[in-house]
Write an enzyme that holds these catalytic residues in place. Structure first.
Site, PDB file in Angstrom:
ATOM      1  N   SER A  38       0.964  -1.155  -0.017  1.00 26.32           N
ATOM      2  CA  SER A  38      -0.103  -0.001  -0.008  1.00 26.32           C
ATOM      3  C   SER A  38       1.049   1.258   0.069  1.00 26.32           C
ATOM      4  CB  SER A  38      -0.888   0.127   1.198  1.00 26.32           C
ATOM      5  OG  SER A  38      -0.099  -0.224   2.392  1.00 26.32           O
ATOM      6  N   ASP A 342      -4.593   7.406   7.817  1.00 32.64           N
ATOM      7  CA  ASP A 342      -5.611   6.308   8.160  1.00 32.64           C
ATOM      8  C   ASP A 342      -5.357   5.292   9.285  1.00 32.64           C
ATOM      9  OD1 ASP A 342      -3.961   4.754   6.757  1.00 32.64           O
ATOM     10  OD2 ASP A 342      -5.294   4.110   5.254  1.00 32.64           O
ATOM     11  N   HIS A 345      -0.951   4.233   7.153  1.00 31.91           N
ATOM     12  CA  HIS A 345      -0.352   5.197   6.141  1.00 31.91           C
ATOM     13  C   HIS A 345      -0.250   6.366   6.524  1.00 31.91           C
ATOM     14  CE1 HIS A 345      -2.748   1.677   4.220  1.00 31.91           C
ATOM     15  NE2 HIS A 345      -1.505   1.359   3.941  1.00 31.91           N
TER      16      HIS A 345
END
Ligand SMILES: *[C@@H]1O[C@H](CO)[C@@H](O)[C@H](O)[C@H]1NC(C)=O
Ligand SMILES: *[C@@H]1O[C@H](CO)[C@@H](O)[C@H](O)[C@H]1NC(C)=O
Ligand SMILES: *[C@@H]1O[C@H](CO)[C@@H](O)[C@H](O)[C@H]1NC(C)=O
Ligand SMILES: *[C@@H]1O[C@H](CO)[C@@H](O)[C@H](O)[C@H]1NC(C)=O
Ligand SMILES: *[C@@H]1O[C@H](CO)[C@@H](O)[C@H](O)[C@H]1NC(C)=O
Length: 374
Positions: A38, A342, A345
Site C-alpha cells: 500500500s 488512516d 499510512h
C-alpha cells in the site's frame, strides 16, 4: 508559529521543484517498474476488487484521494505516495497499475498491491495467520506478473532492455508483521520471522538483477511502533514500553531488526552484482524526524500520532470498527499538517518529504537524482 512554518515549507517546495525541473531533461530513466504494498499501490487492489474481493472497499471512497486527485484512485493516502513524487521528479507519468488492462506501460508499470506481504499467502495461512486481504499478491506473485509482462516490455528493446529503467522494490515486510499482530501473536513471535522475510526480499532482488535490472531502489520499513493501528492494538499501561516521542519500543525494535538485516543483504548484493546500482532508501528515519521536528516539515506537533481520517478521539483517533473510507468517518480539516492518514499510512505531505529525502538525500544511499544523471 505560522509564518516560519510557511516559509520553510515554501523553501522546501522551491527546492523540490528546482530539483525536479533541472533533472527532467537529463535523467537516464525512461521508465519506473515498481513492486510493493500500500505504500506504492497506484490502483491494483481496487481493480482486483472487481468482483473477487468480498466486503466493503474503503479505498474506493473519499476522503481517500481528496488531496491532489480530488477522488479515490486506489492509493492508500489522501494524495500522492512517494512513488508519484519520484515519477514527477524524473519527468515520467504516474506509474500505472498492472491490473489496468488498458494501461500504457511504455514508461513503467506498478505491480504493488495494498496489503501485499513478502511471504506468500499459502505460507502465511499455513502458519495460522490471518492475511487481509486474503489474495495472492505477495512479492513472489508480483515477480510472476513481471516475468509474464517482460516480453511485451522488452519488445524491440534489444538485449539490455532495462538499461534505463528504475526499479523500486518495496517496501515489503510491514504487512507480514501486520498479519502477526492482527492474529494476536506477540512482537517476539513476529521477530522470529524477520530473517526469512528479509531473505525473500533479497531473493526477489536477485531475480530482478538476473532479468537485467540495473538500478533498484530498496526501501526499508517505517517504525511500526509509531503508527496508530499498532499503538492501538498493542496499547500498554506501562510508560516504560514507550519512547518519549510516544512510539512503542517493542514494535520499533522489530522494524530496526528488519532494516539492519536488509542493509546487510544490500551490502552483500552490491558485492555479488557490482554492475547493479542498489539504492538503499529509508522510511524509518524520516518518520522519526517528523515526530522529532514536526514544525520543520510543516506538520502540527499536536497531532503527529492522531489518525487524520479516523474516529475515536485521542490518543490515536483510531478505531478498528470505524476506519477511513467507511460511512461517516471524516478526515481532519487540514491533512497537509497531519502525519498519520488512516492509521497505517502517512499523508501526502509526509510522503512528499520522504520522497525529497530519497531524491536528493539524506534518506537514500545514494540519492536517486545522483544516479539519474546520465
Ligand atoms: C504510451 O506512452 C508513451 C510515453 O509515455 C507515449 O509516447 C505513447 O504515445 C503512449 N502510447 C499510447 C498508445 O498511448
Ligand atoms: C495451525 O493450527 C493447527 C490446528 O489448530 C495446528 O494443528 C497446527 O500445528 C498449527 N500450525 C502452526 C504452524 O502453528
Ligand atoms: C493462491 O495460490 C495458491 C498456490 O498457487 C493456490 O493454491 C490458492 O488457491 C490461491 N489462493 C487464492 C485466494 O487465490
Ligand atoms: C484477537 O484478540 C481480540 C481481543 O481479545 C479478539 O477480539 C480477536 O477475535 C482475536 N483475533 C484473532 C484472529 O484471534
Ligand atoms: C498545540 O496545542 C496547544 C494547547 O492546546 C496550543 O496552544 C498550540 O497552539 C497547539 N500547537 C499547534 C501547532 O497547533
Amino acid at each position: 508559529m505560522r509564518p516560519p512554518h510557511a516559509a520553510l515549507l515554501l523553501l522546501f517546495i522551491l527546492a523540490y521543484f528546482r530539483g525536479a525541473y533541472s533533472s527532467v531533461s537529463q535523467s537516464r530513466f525512461t521508465s519506473i517498474i515498481s513492486f510493493g504494498d500500500s505504500f506504492a499501490d497506484t490502483g491494483n487492489l481496487v481493480m482486483w476488487a472487481d468482483p473477487v474481493l468480498p466486503g466493503p472497499q474503503p479505498l474506493k471512497n473519499l476522503p481517500y484521494g481528496e488531496t491532489f486527485f480530488g477522488r479515490p484512485t486506489g492509493r492508500a493516502t489522501d494524495g500522492r505516495p512517494v512513488l508519484d513524487f519520484i515519477a514527477e521528479a524524473l519527468g515520467l507519468p504516474f506509474v500505472p497499475p498492472y491490473l489496468d488492462k488498458g494501461g500504457n506501460f511504455s514508461a513503467g508499470v506498478n505491480f504493488a498491491v495494498v496489503g501485499a506481504p513478502a511471504l506468500t499467502l499459502t505460507y502465511l495461512q499455513g502458519q495460522n495467520l490471518t492475511v487481509n486481504p486474503p489474495i495472492n499478491s505477495s512479492l513472489h506473485d508480483q515477480l510472476l506478473w513481471f516475468q509474464k509482462l517482460k516480453p511485451s516490455l522488452c519488445k524491440g528493446q534489444g538485449t539490455d532492455c532495462f538499461r534505463s529503467s528504475l526499479f523500486v522494490m518495496g517496501e515489503f515486510g510491514a504487512n507480514d508483521y501486520r498479519s502477526f499482530l492482527v492474529s494476536n501473536r506477540t512482537v517476539e513471535q513476529a521477530t522470529a520471522y524477520v530473517p526469512q522475510i528479509v531473505d525473500t526480499i533479497s531473493q526477489g532482488l536477485e531475480v530482478l538483477i538476473r532479468h537485467g535490472a540495473k538500478y533498484i531502489v530498496v526501501p526499508d520499513i517505517f517504525p511500526l511502533g509509531c503508527v496508530p493501528t499498532v499503538l492501538t492494538k498493542l496499547a500498554s499501561p506501562n510508560k516504560v514500553d514507550y519512547y518519549r516521542n510516544g512510539c512503542l519500543k517493542s514494535a520499533n525494535r522489530l522494524g530496526r531488526y528488519h532494516n539492519s538485516l536488509l542493509r546487510q543483504r544490500i551490502k552483500l548484493l552490491r558485492h555479488k552484482y557490482p554492475h547493479a546500482k542498489i539504492i538503499a532508501a529509508e522510511y524509518y528515519r524520516p518518520v522519526l524526524a517528523f515526530l522529532d521536528m514536526p514544525g520543520h516539515f510543516g506538520l502540527n506537533s499536536n497531532t503527529t500520532l492522531l489518525t487524520c481520517c479516523g474516529a475515536g478521539g485521542p490518543p490515536y483517533n483510531y478505531d478498528f470498527n470505524s476506519e477511513c473510507g467507511w460511512l461517516g468517518v471524516m478526515a481532519c480539516a487540514d491533512p497537509s499538517q497531519a502525519l498519520q492518514w488512516d492509521g497505517f499510512h502517512l499523508t501526502e505531505s509526509a510522503y512528499r518529504a520522504v520522497a525529497d529525502g530519497w531524491l536528493h538525500g539524506p534518506y537514500a544511499d545514494p540519492p536517486i537524482m545522483h544516479v539519474a544523471r546520465p
